[in-house]
Design an enzyme around this catalytic site. Structure first.
Site, PDB file in Angstrom:
ATOM      1  N   GLU A 188      14.806  61.660  48.920  1.00 54.46           N
ATOM      2  CA  GLU A 188      14.497  61.887  47.511  1.00 54.46           C
ATOM      3  C   GLU A 188      12.996  62.044  47.241  1.00 54.46           C
ATOM      4  O   GLU A 188      12.415  61.301  46.429  1.00 54.46           O
ATOM      5  CB  GLU A 188      15.125  60.782  46.649  1.00 54.46           C
ATOM      6  CG  GLU A 188      16.644  60.760  46.798  1.00 54.46           C
ATOM      7  CD  GLU A 188      17.369  59.834  45.842  1.00 54.46           C
ATOM      8  OE1 GLU A 188      16.704  59.122  45.074  1.00 54.46           O
ATOM      9  OE2 GLU A 188      18.622  59.845  45.849  1.00 54.46           O
ATOM     10  N   GLU A 303      24.134  61.437  49.788  1.00 54.87           N
ATOM     11  CA  GLU A 303      24.404  60.271  48.941  1.00 54.87           C
ATOM     12  C   GLU A 303      25.197  60.727  47.732  1.00 54.87           C
ATOM     13  O   GLU A 303      24.875  61.754  47.128  1.00 54.87           O
ATOM     14  CB  GLU A 303      23.108  59.605  48.441  1.00 54.87           C
ATOM     15  CG  GLU A 303      22.329  58.814  49.456  1.00 54.87           C
ATOM     16  CD  GLU A 303      21.121  58.119  48.822  1.00 54.87           C
ATOM     17  OE1 GLU A 303      21.180  57.814  47.605  1.00 54.87           O
ATOM     18  OE2 GLU A 303      20.135  57.898  49.533  1.00 54.87           O
TER      19      GLU A 303
END
Length: 525
Positions: A188, A303
């Site tokens: 991220e 995810e």
């Protein structure tokens, strides 16, 4: 008290209907699932068990973590596992000599972890991160365990670290084995909490890392950008095309709430009102890949979950299990993997969980109690390898050498007194009846069959509701733990012998809101 009151209310409702001359079943919306055993759709999708998430590498050295993963492997058989912190200082991978400043590499903790993973037949989905302190350009960290999120102070030293580590894996496990792994760059980077740099900085990190991995073997698969909420994908693909940087797969993340990062589990989370939000995002990213110069790239959602908070009670509920099946069925045609975050509550981003059920991401809690979501994955794995054609969007019908399997569910978004997950799911949520499912199977071989029916729903393989009834104890006794495990034991609700005549198998079952029903039909003679 809650259990008996709920039962009484349902019983009174049924009696009222009977006295009015109308059966309880007649009041339910009929949902007919018609399949022909000879009408095959194709191989069952394996998107659900391609990959699973875990918190960080160092947690994988714990005995309880390893025991839980081994148990999960027997029931679900995941192919890959992904976690943060492989290069974090608690793995002691990289340090610099205090006198000479020369790099010191240490692969021993990684070896112990990876040896275990491969021994239970699960491969690493390698995530390169976070930055070793001696190699870091700054001191900014994230989480209770303080992962360093800054760029390397030297790309020469970063590249040497990656090259030496991948070369070590090649020597230890062999070219053929490592060529089956995935190598993902960072986590991220679009969020300042996870990467203290710009998009341009991340692209530089990615380009250097790809070059380092492929210097060991051009066959090794590298990808990114591993962003939150499907961001940066188009820019990433454009950059890599323009600069001739390889992309073997695209990875990104998605959660079912409006928030994307809740580091310490303090935010109020709310499910998005769009039922198919994650599946639509998966399709959008797939289309971006198809329109790019990297059409052959795989798509991995490394995810996903209902919520990005490790303190969100929805993760413990039976509703979460229904949500999982809903997303996986809708997204399976566009993704190569959907990696649920995470398999266990042994997860310490916000520190260790302080109560047995604390809204942790896991399919299993700290005391090895299986949550409802565990069974969503187990049931998917128990479906036969051949999927049958089926017009019902919330079910699977499959066959194997042993017989037939049916998985049916309802996903209903919270609709009464719902505000935030932390408020709504902190109390028991009795389910109302939704459908009378009428299963109609034809072209079934005549004979006797063993029928087994399993359910997950309110007070059915639902230890969290029982925990709420116990008063949400901060610590549980051995007796309470045993009772919770018994409530989540996964036992069949129906076991009987049925006969199939004229090739027809008909079975009706009541389905409540957010309930899952799994049925197996095994020929015995």
């Amino acid at each position: 008290m809650m259990r008996s009151n709920t039962t009484a209310k349902i019983g009174i409702a049924m009696l009222c209907l009977l006295f009015s001359g109308i059966s309880y079943a007649q009041q339910l919306q009929k949902r007919t699932i018609s399949i022909n055993v000879n009408s095959v759709k194709g191989n069952k999708s394996t998107v659900f068990n391609e990959c699973i998430g875990a918190g960080r590498a160092n947690e994988g050295l714990r005995a309880d973590w390893q025991q839980q993963l081994a148990m999960l492997q027997k029931d679900v058989n995941f192919k890959y596992i992904r976690f943060h912190g492989l290069l974090h200082d608690d793995m002691r991978v990289y340090t610099e000599d205090k006198k000479t400043g020369e790099p010191i590499y240490n692969w021993q903790y990684i070896d112990r972890l990876y040896d275990f993973l491969l021994s239970i037949k699960i491969r690493p989905f390698v995530e390169f991160g976070f930055m070793p302190a001696d190699l870091a350009s700054g001191t900014k960290t994230i989480f209770w365990w303080k992962g360093n999120v800054t760029k390397p102070k030297s790309y020469d030293r970063w590249n040497a670290l990656i090259t030496n580590l991948v070369q070590h894996w090649k020597e230890r496990y062999g070219e053929e084995e490592v060529s089956k792994w995935y190598f993902e760059v960072w986590n991220e980077p679009d969020l300042k909490g996870f990467f203290d740099g710009t998009q341009e900085d991340y692209f530089e990190l990615y380009a250097n890392t790809v070059k380092s991995v492929k210097s060991v073997s051009a066959a090794y698969r590298v990808g990114g950008p591993a962003t939150s909420a499907t961001k940066w994908v188009a820019d990433f693909l454009t950059y890599c095309d323009k600069n001739k940087v390889p992309v073997d797969f695209v990875s990104t993340h998605d959660y079912g709430t409006t928030s994307v990062l809740d580091e310490f589990g303090t935010k109020k989370q709310q499910l998005k009102s769009v039922r198919d939000t994650i599946a639509k995002d998966v399709k959008t990213v797939r289309n971006l890949i198809n329109q790019s110069a990297f059409k052959a790239a795989e798509l991995h959602f490394t995810e996903w979950n209902t919520s990005p908070s490790s303190r969100d009670p929805i993760h413990d509920t039976y509703q979460n299990a229904a949500y999982i099946l809903h997303v996986l069925k809708k997204a399976s045609s566009d993704a190569n993997s959907m990696s649920y975050w995470t398999f266990t509550d042994i997860f310490e981003e916000a520190g260790p969980g302080q109560t047995p059920f604390h809204g942790g991401f896991g399919l299993i809690n700290l005391q090895d109690i299986k949550k409802p979501s565990y069974y969503a994955y187990q049931f998917l794995n128990q479906l036969g390898g051949t999927e049958l054609k089926n017009m019902d969007e919330s079910s699977y019908a499959c066959k194997s050498k042993d017989g037939l399997q049916f998985l049916v569910w309802d996903y209903t978004h919270p609709h009464k007194n719902y505000s935030y997950n932390q408020d709504y799911f902190n109390t028991a949520q009795p389910a109302v009846a939704k459908n009378l499912v009428q299963l109609r199977a034809s072209a079934v071989a005549n004979g006797s069959y063993a029928l087994e029916v399993y359910k997950v729903g309110y007070q059915q393989n639902d230890p969290y509701t029982l925990y709420l009834e116990m008063g949400k104890p901060t610590q549980i006794t051995k007796a309470q733990e045993a009772k919770l495990k018994q409530a989540a034991a996964g036992k069949a609700t129906v076991k009987q012998t049925v006969k199939v005549v004229n090739g027809k198998f008909n079975y009706d079952v009541q389905l409540n809101e957010n309930e899952i029903v799994f049925m197996t039909l095994k020929k015995i003679r």
